[in-house]
Scaffold this active site. Structure first.
Site, short mmCIF file in Angstrom:
data_model
loop_
_atom_site.label_atom_id
_atom_site.label_comp_id
_atom_site.label_asym_id
_atom_site.label_seq_id
_atom_site.Cartn_x
_atom_site.Cartn_y
_atom_site.Cartn_z
N ARG A 66 -5.59 2.82 4.63
CA ARG A 66 -5.28 2.66 6.04
C ARG A 66 -4.83 3.99 6.61
O ARG A 66 -4.06 4.72 5.97
CB ARG A 66 -4.14 1.63 6.16
CG ARG A 66 -3.70 1.28 7.57
CD ARG A 66 -4.54 0.16 8.08
NE ARG A 66 -4.11 -0.33 9.38
CZ ARG A 66 -3.35 -1.40 9.57
NH1 ARG A 66 -2.85 -2.04 8.52
NH2 ARG A 66 -3.06 -1.80 10.79
N LYS A 86 -13.09 -6.71 5.62
CA LYS A 86 -11.86 -6.08 5.13
C LYS A 86 -12.28 -4.98 4.18
O LYS A 86 -12.80 -5.25 3.09
CB LYS A 86 -10.97 -7.11 4.42
CG LYS A 86 -9.66 -6.50 3.95
CD LYS A 86 -8.74 -7.57 3.39
CE LYS A 86 -7.35 -7.03 3.13
NZ LYS A 86 -7.30 -5.85 2.29
N GLU A 112 -9.43 2.60 8.72
CA GLU A 112 -9.41 2.69 7.25
C GLU A 112 -10.32 3.85 6.81
O GLU A 112 -11.44 3.97 7.31
CB GLU A 112 -9.94 1.35 6.72
CG GLU A 112 -9.80 1.15 5.25
CD GLU A 112 -8.53 0.37 4.85
OE1 GLU A 112 -7.65 0.13 5.70
OE2 GLU A 112 -8.44 0.04 3.67
P1 AMP Z 1 -3.56 -5.76 2.03
O1 AMP Z 1 -3.55 -4.29 1.69
O2 AMP Z 1 -4.29 -6.61 1.06
O3 AMP Z 1 -2.20 -6.26 2.44
O4 AMP Z 1 -4.43 -5.92 3.37
C1 AMP Z 1 -4.12 -5.28 4.54
C2 AMP Z 1 -4.88 -4.00 4.64
O5 AMP Z 1 -6.27 -4.21 4.79
C3 AMP Z 1 -4.55 -3.19 5.87
O6 AMP Z 1 -3.36 -2.49 5.73
C4 AMP Z 1 -5.73 -2.25 5.97
O7 AMP Z 1 -5.50 -1.11 5.17
C5 AMP Z 1 -6.84 -3.02 5.31
N1 AMP Z 1 -7.97 -3.35 6.18
C6 AMP Z 1 -9.25 -3.27 5.77
N2 AMP Z 1 -10.09 -3.63 6.73
C7 AMP Z 1 -9.34 -3.94 7.82
C8 AMP Z 1 -9.65 -4.39 9.13
N3 AMP Z 1 -10.90 -4.61 9.52
N4 AMP Z 1 -8.60 -4.62 9.98
C9 AMP Z 1 -7.33 -4.42 9.59
N5 AMP Z 1 -6.98 -3.99 8.34
C10 AMP Z 1 -7.98 -3.76 7.47
#
Ligand code: AMP
Length: 593
Positions: free
Chosen positions: A246, A241, A289
């Site tokens: 994004r 992650k 990302e």
């Molecule tokens: P959060 O911002 O904590 O809700 O986590 C979701 C976000 O993680 C997504 O909107 C992406 O921007 C980010 N993200 C980072 N790495 C990945 C990945 N490998 N697959 C999907 N989302 C990712």
């Protein structure tokens, strides 16, 4: 607009879903197409369609000045009204109801006029010009209409209308299947357009269009490896992650655009990625990302922050904070083109809005396994070879131990945690489903004492739900603030704490109350950074209250020295991995299996 406002009031007035749906369906069914488009867009709680890049750009100060002027009320009137309801639309209505003379009903604006006024506010340059257009609109509205004009304008409709419910109402109004309405809404990113297509029985004509961003698929949080394996297992796909921003990358011939999570065009902020995508040989849409990345390693989000919002960064900024695009999904793809300009791709049928629609096939309904395979087949040039692209690091895991190990490895690569994905899952735009689970355990927690509380917003209005907390500066012998967060407490606990804090208020400053420093909270966060915003000289990124520590007394909270140590440790870790990373034998951070 009067009819629309009355409808909104009735929808807000019932909690019964079926009643809301039939009220809406009955209303929408009777509108002519031009009004239907505007009415549905407004019901989606926005002045313009979701895909529309415009934003009205009207600030609180301008709204307050216009409203006070129209009602001949004192300057602070709107602020006071807002304190009562925590709802700007309601506050505007409250102040405007003080006007000596209500506007003539013959002059009430129509839906079309309100829509045109929103466009005029958006295109007016400067707050004075925007305020003048807004004042001319509000002057013609009675308090009830003004309430909804402001709610739409600020994107805070709050009438208990979820997206799914509006789609159900559109389906009911025109006797169309709800799944077809949802699909069209997803592809067009335009509720108004969807309603018109439904009314003309043309939902099957909705197409995914290049240069029209679609909503992003979201992940649900989960920190428990065992629960993740049992839900998505036996074998799950695990990606790092990344802690960047994004972005959806659309490519048609040599035209390339990047869209952020809120569907805004951010191409100007990352010209090097746009340039790097121009020579590729396919048309389509990537999901991924944007990360700050140098010398083979991911840089902390803090580095990337300096690039956010900066259009046309100079060459110096671009080389100081280099960025890459880490692709993890492929949402649409056209045939590969032999030439760099891709001019022969897409038969060029003209879409409803006058843009040329390119023949790309959507992959949203294909399983992740297939989307990933097709993404890899694009053979994006790798970041390690100096390109601006990389694929997300992907491995599989089949046990809790494996998942925990991969988590630790992802952290060692300075990534936030893991994204666990079901390889059979479809891409569901705008949905926070269970196909993707995010695992990003907090870095550490701090025990802090609550020194201030504030009234919340929305559902939490009228209760003290926002806590300002502090650590102890032992050298100066005082408490120093370090952050502010909403509580993760239940409604009942918040209500109980509200009474408690009311009784222990030392001083009241508007919405903020300074309280006796007695309640200890455990706060989780992602990053500590230096900041002048709080007395401690530090701020926490994404602070969240994980527990009320009734077992701890304020004497036991963390000290500023602890915070400084933690900051140095985390900082040192990041520097170590960035500067000495190239010499380490560890797997490269972005590589795939
Ligand atoms: P959060 O911002 O904590 O809700 O986590 C979701 C976000 O993680 C997504 O909107 C992406 O921007 C980010 N993200 C980072 N790495 C990945 C990945 N490998 N697959 C999907 N989302 C990712």
């Amino acid at each position: 607009m009067l009819g629309w406002s009355e409808l909104a009031e009735r929808v807000a007035g019932t909690t019964r879903t079926s009643e809301k749906t039939s009220l809406l369906a009955g209303y929408l069914a009777l509108l002519p197409p031009a009004e239907l488009r505007v009415a549905a867009t407004f019901l989606a709680g926005r002045p313009f369609a979701e895909v529309d890049q415009r934003s009205v750009g009207l600030g609180w100060a301008t709204i307050a000045a216009v409203v006070s002027h129209l009602a001949a009320a004192p300057a602070g009137a709107l602020g006071e009204a807002y304190d009562r309801s925590s709802d700007l639309g309601q506050a505007v209505a409250d102040v405007l109801s003080l006007r000596c003379e209500a506007p003539d009903p013959d002059l009430y604006p129509t839906l079309k006029e309100v829509s045109e006024a929103f466009a005029a506010v958006e295109s007016a340059a400067g707050s004075a010009a925007k305020g003048a257009v807004f004042a001319a609109l509000l002057e013609r509205c009675d308090a009830a209409i003004a309430k909804y004009v402001v709610k739409i304008l600020t994107g805070e409709l709050r009438i208990g209308l979820r997206e799914g419910l509006l789609e159900a109402a559109i389906a009911q109004a025109f006797d169309q299947p709800q799944a077809a309405v949802s699909m069209a809404a997803m592809l067009t990113g335009d509720t108004g357009e969807t309603a018109v297509l439904a009314s003309e029985v043309r939902l099957n004509e909705a197409r995914l269009r290049l240069m029209h961003p679609i909503k992003f698929m979201l992940a649900s949080p989960s920190e428990d490896a065992a629960a993740i394996i049992s839900r998505l297992g036996p074998t799950v796909w695990v990606e790092d992650k990344y802690d960047g921003i994004r972005a959806q990358l659309h490519r048609r011939g040599s035209e390339v655009r990047l869209y952020s999570r809120d569907l805004h065009d951010v191409s100007d902020q990352f010209p090097e990625i746009v340039e790097a995508a121009r020579p590729l040989d396919w048309d389509g849409i990537l999901d991924g990302e944007i990360l700050a990345y140098a010398d083979g390693h991911v840089l902390p989000f803090l580095a990337l922050q300096a690039r956010l919002g900066r259009k046309g960064p100079t060459a110096a900024v671009q080389s100081e904070i280099p960025v890459v695009y880490v692709a993890f999904d492929l949402l649409a793809i056209g045939p590969r083109s032999p030439g760099p300009d891709g001019s022969h791709i897409g038969q060029g049928s003209v879409a409803g809005n006058g843009t040329t629609a390119t023949a790309v096939s959507p992959l949203l309904g294909a399983a992740l396994a297939e989307r990933r395979q097709r993404l890899e087949a694009l053979s994006l040039p790798a970041a390690e070879e100096g390109s601006r692209f990389a694929l997300s690091h992907l491995v599989t895991a089949s046990s809790v131990e494996e998942l925990d190990r991969v988590f630790t490895e992802a952290r060692a690569r300075r990534n936030e945690g893991l994204m666990v994905k079901d390889p059979h899952s479809f891409y569901s735009p705008g949905r926070r489903g269970l196909g993707w689970l995010k695992m990003k355990r907090a870095l550490a927690t701090l025990d802090c004492v609550v020194v201030g509380v504030e009234l919340g917003h929305g559902k939490r209005h009228g209760v003290l739900s926002d806590y300002t907390f502090a650590v102890r500066d032992e050298v100066a012998g005082r408490l120093v603030t370090i952050g502010k967060a909403y509580t993760g407490l239940t409604d009942a606990e918040i209500a109980e704490m509200t009474t408690w804090f009311e009784a222990r208020t030392v001083r009241q400053l508007g919405r903020f109350r300074q309280v006796e420093p007695l309640v200890v909270v455990e706060v989780a966060f992602d990053v500590i950074q230096r900041s002048t915003r709080h007395q401690s000289g530090f701020a926490l990124r994404f602070p969240r209250i994980v527990a009320l520590r009734t077992d701890k007394s304020p004497n036991e909270i963390d000290t500023l020295a602890n915070v400084e140590r933690l900051y140095r440790e985390l900082q040192h870790g990041a520097e170590y991995l960035v500067t000495s990373g190239a010499r380490q034998s560890r797997k490269r951070p972005l590589e795939t299996t």
